[in-house]
Write an enzyme that holds these catalytic residues in place. Structure first.
Site, PDB file in Angstrom:
ATOM      1  N   GLU A 107      -8.364  -7.417  32.587  1.00  0.00           N
ATOM      2  CA  GLU A 107      -7.403  -8.344  31.969  1.00  0.00           C
ATOM      3  C   GLU A 107      -7.862  -8.700  30.560  1.00  0.00           C
ATOM      4  OE1 GLU A 107      -4.682  -9.448  31.423  1.00  0.00           O
ATOM      5  OE2 GLU A 107      -4.152 -11.123  32.719  1.00  0.00           O
ATOM      6  N   ASP A 108      -6.891  -8.991  29.685  1.00  0.00           N
ATOM      7  CA  ASP A 108      -7.276  -9.377  28.321  1.00  0.00           C
ATOM      8  C   ASP A 108      -7.920 -10.770  28.299  1.00  0.00           C
ATOM      9  OD1 ASP A 108      -4.858 -10.664  28.910  1.00  0.00           O
ATOM     10  OD2 ASP A 108      -3.824 -10.031  27.093  1.00  0.00           O
ATOM     11  N   ASP A 111      -6.940 -17.512  30.743  1.00  0.00           N
ATOM     12  CA  ASP A 111      -6.750 -18.753  29.987  1.00  0.00           C
ATOM     13  C   ASP A 111      -6.798 -19.922  30.990  1.00  0.00           C
ATOM     14  OD1 ASP A 111      -5.978 -20.657  28.145  1.00  0.00           O
ATOM     15  OD2 ASP A 111      -3.945 -19.948  27.908  1.00  0.00           O
ATOM     16  N   PHE A 160      -5.532 -19.615  19.798  1.00  0.00           N
ATOM     17  CA  PHE A 160      -4.658 -18.494  20.144  1.00  0.00           C
ATOM     18  C   PHE A 160      -5.085 -17.281  19.328  1.00  0.00           C
ATOM     19  CE2 PHE A 160      -0.956 -15.801  20.355  1.00  0.00           C
ATOM     20  CZ  PHE A 160      -0.598 -15.918  21.692  1.00  0.00           C
ATOM     21  N   ARG A 173      -0.742  -6.380  17.944  1.00  0.00           N
ATOM     22  CA  ARG A 173      -1.599  -5.735  18.942  1.00  0.00           C
ATOM     23  C   ARG A 173      -2.510  -4.698  18.294  1.00  0.00           C
ATOM     24  NH1 ARG A 173       0.345  -7.028  24.109  1.00  0.00           N
ATOM     25  NH2 ARG A 173       2.583  -7.261  24.247  1.00  0.00           N
TER      26      ARG A 173
HETATM   27  P1  5GP Z   1      -3.165 -17.823  32.125  1.00  0.00           P
HETATM   28  O1  5GP Z   1      -2.251 -17.506  33.256  1.00  0.00           O
HETATM   29  O2  5GP Z   1      -4.625 -17.572  32.432  1.00  0.00           O
HETATM   30  O3  5GP Z   1      -2.968 -19.230  31.627  1.00  0.00           O
HETATM   31  O4  5GP Z   1      -2.718 -16.918  30.895  1.00  0.00           O
HETATM   32  C1  5GP Z   1      -3.102 -15.599  30.818  1.00  0.00           C
HETATM   33  C2  5GP Z   1      -2.225 -14.809  29.887  1.00  0.00           C
HETATM   34  O5  5GP Z   1      -1.728 -15.598  28.797  1.00  0.00           O
HETATM   35  C3  5GP Z   1      -3.023 -13.704  29.245  1.00  0.00           C
HETATM   36  O6  5GP Z   1      -3.027 -12.535  30.053  1.00  0.00           O
HETATM   37  C4  5GP Z   1      -2.316 -13.489  27.937  1.00  0.00           C
HETATM   38  O7  5GP Z   1      -1.216 -12.621  28.115  1.00  0.00           O
HETATM   39  C5  5GP Z   1      -1.788 -14.871  27.582  1.00  0.00           C
HETATM   40  N1  5GP Z   1      -2.703 -15.555  26.653  1.00  0.00           N
HETATM   41  C6  5GP Z   1      -3.496 -16.612  26.921  1.00  0.00           C
HETATM   42  N2  5GP Z   1      -4.194 -16.980  25.837  1.00  0.00           N
HETATM   43  C7  5GP Z   1      -3.848 -16.111  24.852  1.00  0.00           C
HETATM   44  C8  5GP Z   1      -4.242 -15.953  23.485  1.00  0.00           C
HETATM   45  O8  5GP Z   1      -5.087 -16.679  22.919  1.00  0.00           O
HETATM   46  N3  5GP Z   1      -3.661 -14.942  22.792  1.00  0.00           N
HETATM   47  C9  5GP Z   1      -2.737 -14.091  23.354  1.00  0.00           C
HETATM   48  N4  5GP Z   1      -2.247 -13.141  22.581  1.00  0.00           N
HETATM   49  N5  5GP Z   1      -2.337 -14.210  24.642  1.00  0.00           N
HETATM   50  C10 5GP Z   1      -2.894 -15.210  25.375  1.00  0.00           C
END
Ligand code: 5GP
Length: 182
Positions: A107-108, A111, A160, A173
């Protein structure tokens, strides 16, 4: 390394937070660590979460010195139905290949942990032997769901970020490193 400190584009200015070289070094270490943990006989299945993790997953498997499989998964809020009428939560995912296997979700960013928490619950029903999470980034100050990230490259503050596969509104990207908007 062509990852400038500042990128000005589309009327905005982006400042580099993590260089391409730092990312590369961490990914090499991560691939070696996973390889060591898997041992000589395992063929892990890496599950790349689209779209954000596509570059990370590509670099991770290229640095993984052993046999492995790679699958791609899109997390979407809708469900699809195949020709049998059976509802599949993750169209395209070859679930038969997860049973009794060592699966690593790639996963990237984790958060808040919400998406990963839901995904892991869903994947457990396919009975992988082990289910680990490799995340390029975690934001510890934001985490509020029960998710254990087994392999993490960078812990970052609550900002972000874009680049290296991560987008804002579909853009950026292709930035070669990690940037924050100024
Ligand atoms: P979560 O469900 O953990 O709150 O959010 C995860 C997803 O939110 C990540 O897979 C990503 O797609 C998006 N996301 C969260 N923080 C960032 C960020 O700083 N930059 C970007 N581009 N996407 C983020």
């Amino acid at each position: 390394m062509n990852d400038p400190e500042i990128i000005k584009t589309n009327g905005a200015t982006f400042k580099r937070l993590i260089s391409a070289q730092e990312i590369e070094e961490k990914i090499v270490q991560l691939a070696q660590q996973i390889r060591k943990d898997m041992g000589n006989t395992e063929v892990p299945v890496f599950l790349c979460i689209l779209k954000g993790a596509f570059i990370f997953a590509a670099d991770l498997v290229r640095n993984y010195e052993g046999l492995c499989e790679l699958q791609f998964l899109r997390i979407s809020s809708y469900s699809g139905a195949d020709s049998t009428g059976k509802v599949t939560m993750y169209p395209g995912l070859d679930v038969e290949k997860l049973k009794d296997r060592r699966v690593v979700v790639v996963e990237d960013i984790v958060d808040t942990g919400l998406s990963m928490n839901c995904l892991l619950k869903d994947l457990r029903q396919y009975k992988p032997r082990t289910l680990d999470v490799a995340a390029l980034f975690t934001k510890p100050s934001r985490l509020c769901h029960d998710v254990k990230v087994d392999y993490s490259c960078f812990e970052i503050p609550d900002a972000f970020i874009v680049g290296y596969g991560l987008d804002y509104d579909g853009l950026y990207r292709n930035f070669p490193a990690i940037y924050v908007k100024e």
